[in-house]
Design a protein around this motif. Structure first.
Motif, PDB file in Angstrom:
ATOM      1  N   LEU A 130     -11.978   0.660   2.950  1.00 35.00           N
ATOM      2  CA  LEU A 130     -11.372  -0.088   1.843  1.00 35.00           C
ATOM      3  C   LEU A 130     -10.898   0.855   0.741  1.00 35.00           C
ATOM      4  N   ILE A 131     -11.729   1.829   0.388  1.00 36.41           N
ATOM      5  CA  ILE A 131     -11.329   2.778  -0.653  1.00 36.41           C
ATOM      6  C   ILE A 131     -10.187   3.655  -0.160  1.00 36.41           C
ATOM      7  N   THR A 132     -10.244   4.052   1.097  1.00 43.85           N
ATOM      8  CA  THR A 132      -9.133   4.800   1.688  1.00 43.85           C
ATOM      9  C   THR A 132      -7.846   3.989   1.606  1.00 43.85           C
ATOM     10  N   ALA A 133      -7.959   2.684   1.859  1.00 41.61           N
ATOM     11  CA  ALA A 133      -6.779   1.818   1.814  1.00 41.61           C
ATOM     12  C   ALA A 133      -6.190   1.764   0.408  1.00 41.61           C
ATOM     13  N   ALA A 134      -7.045   1.774  -0.629  1.00 37.34           N
ATOM     14  CA  ALA A 134      -6.540   1.739  -2.010  1.00 37.34           C
ATOM     15  C   ALA A 134      -5.697   2.974  -2.304  1.00 37.34           C
ATOM     16  N   TYR A 135      -6.214   4.145  -1.930  1.00 37.90           N
ATOM     17  CA  TYR A 135      -5.451   5.384  -2.110  1.00 37.90           C
ATOM     18  C   TYR A 135      -4.129   5.311  -1.339  1.00 37.90           C
ATOM     19  N   ASN A 136      -4.212   4.890  -0.100  1.00 40.23           N
ATOM     20  CA  ASN A 136      -3.024   4.875   0.754  1.00 40.23           C
ATOM     21  C   ASN A 136      -2.002   3.845   0.313  1.00 40.23           C
ATOM     22  N   LEU A 137      -2.467   2.747  -0.283  1.00 37.51           N
ATOM     23  CA  LEU A 137      -1.521   1.761  -0.790  1.00 37.51           C
ATOM     24  C   LEU A 137      -0.678   2.370  -1.900  1.00 37.51           C
ATOM     25  N   GLY A 138      -1.307   3.172  -2.769  1.00 34.61           N
ATOM     26  CA  GLY A 138      -0.528   3.890  -3.783  1.00 34.61           C
ATOM     27  C   GLY A 138       0.442   4.859  -3.141  1.00 34.61           C
ATOM     28  N   ALA A 139      -0.028   5.510  -2.084  1.00 34.83           N
ATOM     29  CA  ALA A 139       0.808   6.499  -1.410  1.00 34.83           C
ATOM     30  C   ALA A 139       1.970   5.874  -0.645  1.00 34.83           C
ATOM     31  N   VAL A 140       1.929   4.557  -0.426  1.00 38.18           N
ATOM     32  CA  VAL A 140       3.069   3.889   0.206  1.00 38.18           C
ATOM     33  C   VAL A 140       4.323   4.063  -0.646  1.00 38.18           C
ATOM     34  N   PHE A 141       4.160   3.915  -1.965  1.00 39.03           N
ATOM     35  CA  PHE A 141       5.309   3.951  -2.870  1.00 39.03           C
ATOM     36  C   PHE A 141       5.679   5.376  -3.290  1.00 39.03           C
TER      37      PHE A 141
END
Length: 385
Positions: A130-141
């Motif tokens: 879940l925390i990895t997903a938060a970082y990666n969601l930012g990295a999407v943009f």
């Protein structure tokens, strides 16, 4: 999620946005500053070395001083490194900033320890992903924004914007509450890590898997620009798709048992190498970058498999040792990638795909033998904050 994980997620979302804006373009900016292929490979190897030397001391200090002070130190160092890279006008100064940024990888051990202790009733694999997903969601943009800015204002402007975003991320982190240190009962001293055979064996598997998974990555932006003719904006788009893959695969693989998710992540990265090798256009490369999300998920799932093997009071140190072996792989893989790329650029991808196929078999056999013990996750009650 509780307030601590929410704040941490927000901070990591901002950091992922800022880092995502420039990280995929590192080889191209090094090239712009005058570095050739082997020099770029050497710089990435030195970057891996900078990561390698910090993890064990950071893990040790996290167990003894607490996790938040180490997190603050890492965020502050990363912010400084970002401004050095942003203001650099020559290759040597930029490399200094890049290596300083590599040193901030010591954040991994205290960060993963903090997540482990703060996750509440979430499973360890679920909390990590879940925390990895938060970082990666930012990295999407980040990558698509970086590509757009780079096309119009030059790559140096990308670093300036990223450094400003890192200020926001650091401010958010400062609101985290500290956690109490884990103290073991003197009458039940935990086994030394070096004598823990299951832990030591898993370190070897971790090194090999991370080495093979990272091998096709460092020179891919240069490959796409120089060999496939893609623009900065398209490379940025692929980076954003890769970050989306990071987010969705982290959420998906977190639903499986840690060892199963770990194996599926390796298969996904093997597919990335095959698609870069045999793909004939942007849609194929986009699918490959989406599947590359398995790499970051695999690194998170390593910790989910390590935690049941060690005592809670050793968590920071054990995570630091794991990250050291991972960083050693990241240091060595670009050297082989540079040699392969210099002989024939596409060689990086078919060699990587073959090696990853072999590692899927090896790690399957190894994790199957450990299943009886390591799949029984140890639940850690959240500390009183």
């Amino acid at each position: 999620m509780n307030i601590e994980l929410t704040l941490l997620s927000a901070s990591l979302f901002a950091w992922g946005l800022g880092e995502g804006m420039f990280f995929n373009f590192q080889p191209l900016y090094l090239q712009e500053l005058g570095a050739d292929t082997l020099t770029i490979a050497l710089v990435f190897s030195l970057f891996g070395f900078a990561m390698l030397i910090t993890h064990i001391p950071a893990g040790y200090l996290a167990d003894r001083l607490g996790r938040k002070p180490l997190l603050v130190a890492a965020w502050t160092s990363g912010l400084l490194a970002a401004w050095v890279m942003a203001l650099a006008r020559t290759l040597p100064v930029f490399v200094v900033g890049m290596l300083l940024y590599g040193l901030t990888a010591f954040v991994s051990s205290p960060l993963n320890s903090y997540i482990t202790a703060a996750r509440g009733k979430l499973s360890l694999a679920r909390g990590m992903t879940l925390i990895t997903a938060a970082y990666n969601l930012g990295a999407v943009f980040g990558p698509i924004s970086g590509g757009w800015i780079g096309e119009r204002l030059g790559l140096r402007s990308v670093y300036l914007v990223s450094a400003c975003i890192f200020i926001l991320s650091t401010v958010l982190l400062l609101f985290l509450r500290p956690q109490p240190r884990e103290i073991h009962d003197p009458a039940a001293t935990p086994e030394k890590l070096r004598k823990n055979k299951r832990f030591v064996s898993f370190l070897g598997i971790t090194f090999l898997v991370i080495f093979v998974m990272y091998l096709p990555q460092p020179l891919t932006p240069a490959f796409l620009q120089n060999e496939r003719g893609l623009s900065l904006q398209n490379i940025g788009l692929l980076g954003s798709i890769g970050s989306l893959g990071n987010t969705l695969l982290a959420l998906l693989l977190g639903q499986f048992a840690a060892r199963t998710g770990f194996l599926l992540a390796q298969v996904a990265v093997a597919a990335f190498a095959l698609l870069l090798w045999k793909g004939t256009g942007l849609p194929w490369y986009a699918l490959g970058f989406f599947l590359l999300g398995g790499y970051r998920s695999a690194r998170s799932l390593v910790f989910a498999q390590v935690r049941p093997l060690i005592h809670s009071a050793q968590m920071g140190l054990a995570y630091g040792v794991v990250e050291t072996f991972s960083s050693l792989a990241i240091m060595l893989a670009p050297l082989l990638a540079g040699v392969l790329y210099s002989r024939q650029p596409v060689m990086v991808y078919w060699v990587s795909a073959g090696l990853m196929g072999g590692m899927v078999v090896v790690s399957t056999m190894f994790t199957s033998r450990m299943a009886g013990s390591s799949e029984q996750e140890v639940f850690i009650a959240p500390p009183e904050l």
